[in-house]
Design a protein around this motif. Sequence first.
Motif, PDB file in Angstrom:
ATOM      1  N   ALA A   1     -13.960   4.594   5.688  1.00 12.53           N
ATOM      2  CA  ALA A   1     -12.793   4.440   6.559  1.00 12.53           C
ATOM      3  C   ALA A   1     -13.270   4.439   8.015  1.00 12.53           C
ATOM      4  CB  ALA A   1     -11.805   5.576   6.316  1.00 12.53           C
ATOM      5  N   PRO A   2     -12.699   3.583   8.850  1.00 13.47           N
ATOM      6  CA  PRO A   2     -13.176   3.475  10.230  1.00 13.47           C
ATOM      7  C   PRO A   2     -12.775   4.637  11.134  1.00 13.47           C
ATOM      8  CG  PRO A   2     -11.301   2.031   9.897  1.00 13.47           C
ATOM      9  CD  PRO A   2     -11.653   2.611   8.555  1.00 13.47           C
ATOM     10  N   ASP A   3     -11.752   5.383  10.748  1.00 16.78           N
ATOM     11  CA  ASP A   3     -11.318   6.520  11.566  1.00 16.78           C
ATOM     12  C   ASP A   3     -10.603   7.537  10.675  1.00 16.78           C
ATOM     13  OD1 ASP A   3      -8.583   5.639  11.270  1.00 16.78           O
ATOM     14  OD2 ASP A   3      -8.822   4.341  13.014  1.00 16.78           O
ATOM     15  N   ALA A   4     -10.268   8.671  11.265  1.00 12.30           N
ATOM     16  CA  ALA A   4      -9.649   9.758  10.496  1.00 12.30           C
ATOM     17  C   ALA A   4      -8.283   9.370   9.951  1.00 12.30           C
ATOM     18  CB  ALA A   4      -9.550  11.010  11.361  1.00 12.30           C
ATOM     19  N   GLU A   5      -7.501   8.610  10.712  1.00 15.26           N
ATOM     20  CA  GLU A   5      -6.191   8.211  10.207  1.00 15.26           C
ATOM     21  C   GLU A   5      -6.319   7.321   8.978  1.00 15.26           C
ATOM     22  OE1 GLU A   5      -2.105   5.775  11.215  1.00 15.26           O
ATOM     23  OE2 GLU A   5      -3.418   6.294  12.896  1.00 15.26           O
ATOM     24  N   ALA A   6      -7.223   6.359   9.011  1.00 12.75           N
ATOM     25  CA  ALA A   6      -7.427   5.481   7.853  1.00 12.75           C
ATOM     26  C   ALA A   6      -7.893   6.291   6.649  1.00 12.75           C
ATOM     27  CB  ALA A   6      -8.428   4.372   8.189  1.00 12.75           C
TER      28      ALA A   6
ATOM     29  N   CYS B   1      -5.392  -2.872   2.825  1.00 15.25           N
ATOM     30  CA  CYS B   1      -5.190  -1.603   3.538  1.00 15.25           C
ATOM     31  C   CYS B   1      -6.146  -0.551   2.978  1.00 15.25           C
ATOM     32  CB  CYS B   1      -3.719  -1.188   3.421  1.00 15.25           C
ATOM     33  SG  CYS B   1      -3.246   0.179   4.492  1.00 15.25           S
ATOM     34  N   CYS B   2      -5.690   0.280   2.086  1.00 17.05           N
ATOM     35  CA  CYS B   2      -6.504   1.369   1.536  1.00 17.05           C
ATOM     36  C   CYS B   2      -7.413   0.934   0.391  1.00 17.05           C
ATOM     37  CB  CYS B   2      -5.602   2.511   1.076  1.00 17.05           C
ATOM     38  SG  CYS B   2      -4.729   3.324   2.433  1.00 17.05           S
ATOM     39  N   GLY B   3      -7.124  -0.202  -0.209  1.00 16.69           N
ATOM     40  CA  GLY B   3      -7.894  -0.675  -1.362  1.00 16.69           C
ATOM     41  C   GLY B   3      -9.395  -0.722  -1.153  1.00 16.69           C
ATOM     42  N   PRO B   4      -9.882  -1.325  -0.061  1.00 16.07           N
ATOM     43  CA  PRO B   4     -11.339  -1.385   0.125  1.00 16.07           C
ATOM     44  C   PRO B   4     -12.010  -0.013   0.190  1.00 16.07           C
ATOM     45  CG  PRO B   4     -10.249  -2.969   1.537  1.00 16.07           C
ATOM     46  CD  PRO B   4      -9.169  -2.114   0.933  1.00 16.07           C
ATOM     47  N   PHE B   5     -11.303   0.990   0.707  1.00 12.44           N
ATOM     48  CA  PHE B   5     -11.886   2.330   0.776  1.00 12.44           C
ATOM     49  C   PHE B   5     -11.966   2.945  -0.617  1.00 12.44           C
ATOM     50  CE2 PHE B   5      -9.215   2.058   4.792  1.00 12.44           C
ATOM     51  CZ  PHE B   5     -10.218   1.436   5.521  1.00 12.44           C
TER      52      PHE B   5
ATOM     53  N   TYR C   1      -4.046   9.762   0.842  1.00 15.03           N
ATOM     54  CA  TYR C   1      -2.676   9.771   0.317  1.00 15.03           C
ATOM     55  C   TYR C   1      -2.572   8.771  -0.845  1.00 15.03           C
ATOM     56  CZ  TYR C   1       2.274   8.987  -0.223  1.00 15.03           C
ATOM     57  OH  TYR C   1       3.525   8.843  -0.767  1.00 15.03           O
ATOM     58  N   SER C   2      -3.093   7.552  -0.646  1.00 13.87           N
ATOM     59  CA  SER C   2      -3.063   6.546  -1.715  1.00 13.87           C
ATOM     60  C   SER C   2      -3.817   7.044  -2.946  1.00 13.87           C
ATOM     61  CB  SER C   2      -3.653   5.221  -1.230  1.00 13.87           C
ATOM     62  OG  SER C   2      -2.822   4.643  -0.244  1.00 13.87           O
TER      63      SER C   2
ATOM     64  N   CYS D   1       0.840  -1.190   0.000  1.00  9.29           N
ATOM     65  CA  CYS D   1       0.000   0.000   0.000  1.00  9.29           C
ATOM     66  C   CYS D   1       0.877   1.243   0.000  1.00  9.29           C
ATOM     67  CB  CYS D   1      -0.919  -0.001   1.219  1.00  9.29           C
ATOM     68  SG  CYS D   1      -2.213   1.251   1.072  1.00  9.29           S
ATOM     69  N   PRO D   2       0.560   2.218  -0.840  1.00 10.26           N
ATOM     70  CA  PRO D   2       1.360   3.443  -0.888  1.00 10.26           C
ATOM     71  C   PRO D   2       1.416   4.184   0.443  1.00 10.26           C
ATOM     72  CG  PRO D   2      -0.136   3.369  -2.757  1.00 10.26           C
ATOM     73  CD  PRO D   2      -0.502   2.228  -1.849  1.00 10.26           C
ATOM     74  N   CYS D   3       0.411   4.010   1.302  1.00 13.62           N
ATOM     75  CA  CYS D   3       0.370   4.753   2.558  1.00 13.62           C
ATOM     76  C   CYS D   3       1.432   4.302   3.545  1.00 13.62           C
ATOM     77  CB  CYS D   3      -1.013   4.691   3.190  1.00 13.62           C
ATOM     78  SG  CYS D   3      -1.332   3.206   4.169  1.00 13.62           S
ATOM     79  N   GLY D   4       2.042   3.127   3.295  1.00 14.38           N
ATOM     80  CA  GLY D   4       3.133   2.666   4.135  1.00 14.38           C
ATOM     81  C   GLY D   4       2.741   1.949   5.405  1.00 14.38           C
TER      82      GLY D   4
END
Length: 136
Positions: free
Chosen positions: A39-44, A28-32, A50-51, A5-8
């Motif tokens: 996303a379940p929270d602000a960080e996700a 990671c970010c793919g499902p979003f 970013y991705s 995932c690009p987000c690292g």
Amino acid sequence: MTIPCPCGRTSTHSATTAKPQPLYFSACCGPFLEENIPAPDAEALMRSRYSAFVFRRADYLLATWHASTRPATLDFAPGAKWLGLDVRSHRVLDADHAEVEFVARCRDAGRATRLHERSRFVRESARWLYVDGDQF
């Protein structure tokens, strides 16, 4: 996708791995981005945004931007290449407000740049949305 995932984001350390391993985009970010799962929270959400910049997904970025600050359109610098993300902090202010501080690195026209921002997020109708941020 079976790419990191690009987000690292990495897996948590376990007894079977010597060090944390990068998560695949699909885990990671793919499902979003691909399945419209909130996303379940602000960080996700910030990581998925970013991705979305890496993959030039203006549709996702605009859909996850709060209506009060969302631009009408979004353009990408043609030669920009995103190089990495470092999440410095994720602070929950209350059930529907949070802040995420991060540094994103980019190379544009051969020049390295950094975006250091404390972003504000709000949750509306069970979805987190980017509102705005202060750059350092």
